[in-house]
Structures are given as C-alpha cells and as structure tokens.
Design a protein around this motif. Structure first.
Motif, PDB file in Angstrom:
ATOM      1  N   LYS A 191      32.775  48.550  12.111  1.00  0.00           N
ATOM      2  CA  LYS A 191      33.816  48.075  12.762  1.00  0.00           C
ATOM      3  C   LYS A 191      34.737  47.066  12.278  1.00  0.00           C
ATOM      4  O   LYS A 191      35.977  46.826  12.556  1.00  0.00           O
ATOM      5  CB  LYS A 191      33.126  47.539  14.291  1.00  0.00           C
ATOM      6  N   GLU A 197      38.911  41.705  15.750  1.00  0.00           N
ATOM      7  CA  GLU A 197      39.223  41.849  17.137  1.00  0.00           C
ATOM      8  C   GLU A 197      40.481  42.652  17.569  1.00  0.00           C
ATOM      9  O   GLU A 197      41.421  42.696  16.818  1.00  0.00           O
ATOM     10  CB  GLU A 197      39.113  40.412  17.987  1.00  0.00           C
ATOM     11  N   GLN A 216      43.914  44.096  24.112  1.00  0.00           N
ATOM     12  CA  GLN A 216      44.118  45.498  24.865  1.00  0.00           C
ATOM     13  C   GLN A 216      44.647  44.803  26.309  1.00  0.00           C
ATOM     14  O   GLN A 216      44.083  44.066  26.830  1.00  0.00           O
ATOM     15  CB  GLN A 216      42.995  46.150  25.166  1.00  0.00           C
ATOM     16  N   SER A 241      46.986  48.627  22.898  1.00  0.00           N
ATOM     17  CA  SER A 241      46.057  47.589  21.907  1.00  0.00           C
ATOM     18  C   SER A 241      46.515  47.467  20.608  1.00  0.00           C
ATOM     19  O   SER A 241      47.405  48.366  19.996  1.00  0.00           O
ATOM     20  CB  SER A 241      44.716  48.705  22.012  1.00  0.00           C
ATOM     21  N   GLY A 250      42.592  41.441  27.549  1.00  0.00           N
ATOM     22  CA  GLY A 250      41.743  40.596  26.892  1.00  0.00           C
ATOM     23  C   GLY A 250      41.382  41.117  25.396  1.00  0.00           C
ATOM     24  O   GLY A 250      42.038  42.048  24.806  1.00  0.00           O
ATOM     25  N   ARG A 260      38.679  42.456  22.524  1.00  0.00           N
ATOM     26  CA  ARG A 260      37.420  43.249  22.424  1.00  0.00           C
ATOM     27  C   ARG A 260      37.369  43.761  20.973  1.00  0.00           C
ATOM     28  O   ARG A 260      38.472  43.418  20.002  1.00  0.00           O
ATOM     29  CB  ARG A 260      37.724  44.703  23.133  1.00  0.00           C
ATOM     30  N   ARG A 261      36.175  43.960  20.407  1.00  0.00           N
ATOM     31  CA  ARG A 261      35.802  44.686  19.163  1.00  0.00           C
ATOM     32  C   ARG A 261      36.223  46.119  19.052  1.00  0.00           C
ATOM     33  O   ARG A 261      36.438  46.884  20.011  1.00  0.00           O
ATOM     34  CB  ARG A 261      34.407  44.741  18.865  1.00  0.00           C
ATOM     35  N   THR A 275      36.106  50.143  18.573  1.00  0.00           N
ATOM     36  CA  THR A 275      35.161  50.820  18.947  1.00  0.00           C
ATOM     37  C   THR A 275      35.018  51.754  17.767  1.00  0.00           C
ATOM     38  O   THR A 275      35.610  51.859  16.723  1.00  0.00           O
ATOM     39  CB  THR A 275      35.454  51.986  19.986  1.00  0.00           C
TER      40      THR A 275
END
Length: 320
Positions: free
Chosen positions: A224, A230, A233, A267, A295, A297-298, A300
């Motif tokens: 990832k 990061e 999104q 995103s 927020g 997020r990592r 996918t």
C-alpha cells in the motif's frame, strides 16, 4: 524441512505460445500464509499445479518441504494438502463416505480412516450433514468438505487455490475463520486469490502476479505504501458538484483525484496528513461545497493493483 517450506525460483510454464508462468519466484516461511494475488489468467493456478507436482515446469526450480517437485514428486505428495478451485469431492457419496474414501486412498486403514473422517466432520461443522450426499450440500458446505479432505493426513503445508471463489459473503467469512484456525494449528499455507480483501485479511506476505510475472511482493502495508501513504476521501451531495470539487482537490494536493460518479465520491493521495485534510476542506468551503463523510484512509489493495497494472484485479481471462 527448512524454515522456508516452499521455495520457487524462476518457474516457467508455457502452453504453446501462451506464457502462463514466465519466471515466478516464491518463498513461504514456516507457519505463515503467502497470498498469491492476481486476476484470472495471471498464472496463479498454473504455479500451484507445478508446486503440487501436477505439472512439470518447463524451467526453473522449486522445493516443497525440502523436496524437489520434479525429482522427488512422490515425497512432496506425502506431506502436502491441496484444495483446488473446484471441489474435488464425489457428489454421489455422503460427506462421511467422501472423507473415509480419502483416508483409505492415503492408506490410513479402515479404522483410522473412519475415525479421521468423524474428526474432520466435527471440525468443519458438517456432522449434521455427514450422511447426506454431497450433491445436496450448499456451495460453502462443499468447499468445507473439500478442504477437510485435503487435511486427512494432517499436512503441515497446504495449498488453497481460490478457496472462496463463488461463495456468498457469509460462507467466505466462515472459510476465513477455518484458514486462520489452520495457521494457529501450525500449518503453512499458500493461498491464491483474486479477492484483494482476502489477501489483506489473511496473508502475512503478498505476491502479486500479472501475465505470468511477479510484479510486486511484500506485506499488505508495504504494498500500500507504493501508491502513497494516506488518501483523503469524501462525498458531495450532487453530481454537478464533482468538477468543482475535483478542481479544488487538485489545487491543494497536486494530484488528480479518482471519482466515483455513482456515489459522488472523490479521493486523492495526500502527503500532509491532517494539514492536507484541513486545506482541502477549506478549499471546498471557498467554492461553496460542503464535504460529506470526509476523512483520511490508507490505500486499498485494489488501488495498489490498479496502480501497478493499470487495470482492476477482476479484469482478466481464465488460464489455459
């Protein structure tokens, strides 16, 4: 056996002009799960067939449990369990009869084969259906029976080739629990899958194969990190807002955002963490757009595969 229970170097297998596997390297340390990830036609099943002695490599070298898969194929077969893409059970036999048959094929003897069958039926929650013919089983039950058959001799090395293909979400999660139990019991697993969330949930290390080549390897987090740390999104209320919102994200991050037109979701990778989040929210406010469900997020594994191959994981064709 060494600490690495599976080692493959430069495995090659061609079918005519089709290069199904074209130089694959793999290592599976004892007591771990190696996820071999890729779309249909990537070469996963052909690789498994070579490692399980069902196909002879055109070139390259591989050992399973310290035994050469070509020169010592019979020894390899004695120490491994295999569950293929499609259940190998006899649908006209009951679950109990299937497992008893596998036990006898492994030369356990009548008494031990029966005892082992009963043990596995209980372990895989199939006792109530033990005396029904396998053709009456659900897809999830047949997959569990097939996996149970591969464990008759208590192998420490197990190959699972897309074990959850075709299962409903509940059955898939149940199979994940079974796989985790096997690892806790000391087994080493090579798991092929085209479900990225499956590799993310189960594998200690992941190898991504595409067009017969290993294109990336590492832990889930390491893979990832290859597409950025990061991502921000968020959603917008109306589709008409997407162009203006995307432009604001581009101005702040310098990265062209990804857009889901159906869900109005936007995103993009960011490097400044919370500072970037605040900057984007302020930029959206400046153009009159209120972000929803915003927020960090990592990325996918889906995004990793897309970044590495330029296409989604489900895009592919069946292997020869």
């Amino acid at each position: 056996m060494t600490d690495n229970v599976i080692v493959a170097e430069g495995l090659v297998k061609h079918f005519g002009k089709v290069k199904a596997v074209n130089g694959v390297d793999l290592v599976l340390p004892r007591g771990t799960v190696l996820g071999v990830l890729g779309p249909n036609g990537a070469g996963k099943t052909t690789t498994v067939r070579m490692l399980t002695t069902l196909l002879t490599p055109d070139s390259g070298y591989a050992t399973v449990g310290g035994y050469d898969v070509v020169r010592e194929a019979e020894s390899v077969r004695k120490i491994m369990g295999v569950s293929g893409q499609y259940a190998a059970v006899d649908e006209y036999l009951t679950g109990r009869e299937n497992l008893d048959m596998f036990g006898r094929l492994y030369h356990l003897g009548a008494k031990e084969a029966k005892r082992r069958a009963n043990e596995l039926l209980e372990r895989f929650s199939l006792t109530d259906a033990a005396d029904r013919t396998a053709k009456t089983y659900s897809g999830g039950m047949r997959r569990r029976l097939d996996l149970a058959a591969s464990l008759v001799i208590r192998p420490e090395i197990i190959f699972l080739d897309e074990p959850t293909t075709g299962l409903d979400p509940r059955s898939r999660l149940g199979m994940w629990d079974v796989i985790r139990d096997l690892v806790r019991g000391g087994a080493s697993l090579l798991l092929t899958t085209q479900y990225l969330e499956e590799a993310d949930a189960l594998a200690d290390e992941i190898v991504i194969i595409d067009h017969g080549h290993v294109i990336a390897k590492g832990t889930s987090d390491q893979l990832k990190s290859q597409v950025g740390g990061e991502r921000i999104q968020f959603r917008v209320a109306e589709q008409a807002m997407i162009p203006k919102a995307s432009s604001a994200v581009l101005d702040v991050t310098g990265n062209t955002p990804e857009i889901d037109q159906e869900t109005h979701t936007i995103s993009a990778p960011v490097s400044g963490g919370a500072r970037s989040l605040v900057g984007i929210v302020n930029a959206l406010d400046g153009v009159g757009i209120e972000a929803q469900d915003v927020g960090l997020r990592r990325p996918t594994l889906d995004e990793v595969f897309l970044a590495l191959t330029g296409r989604k994981a489900e895009e592919g064709q069946d292997e020869q």
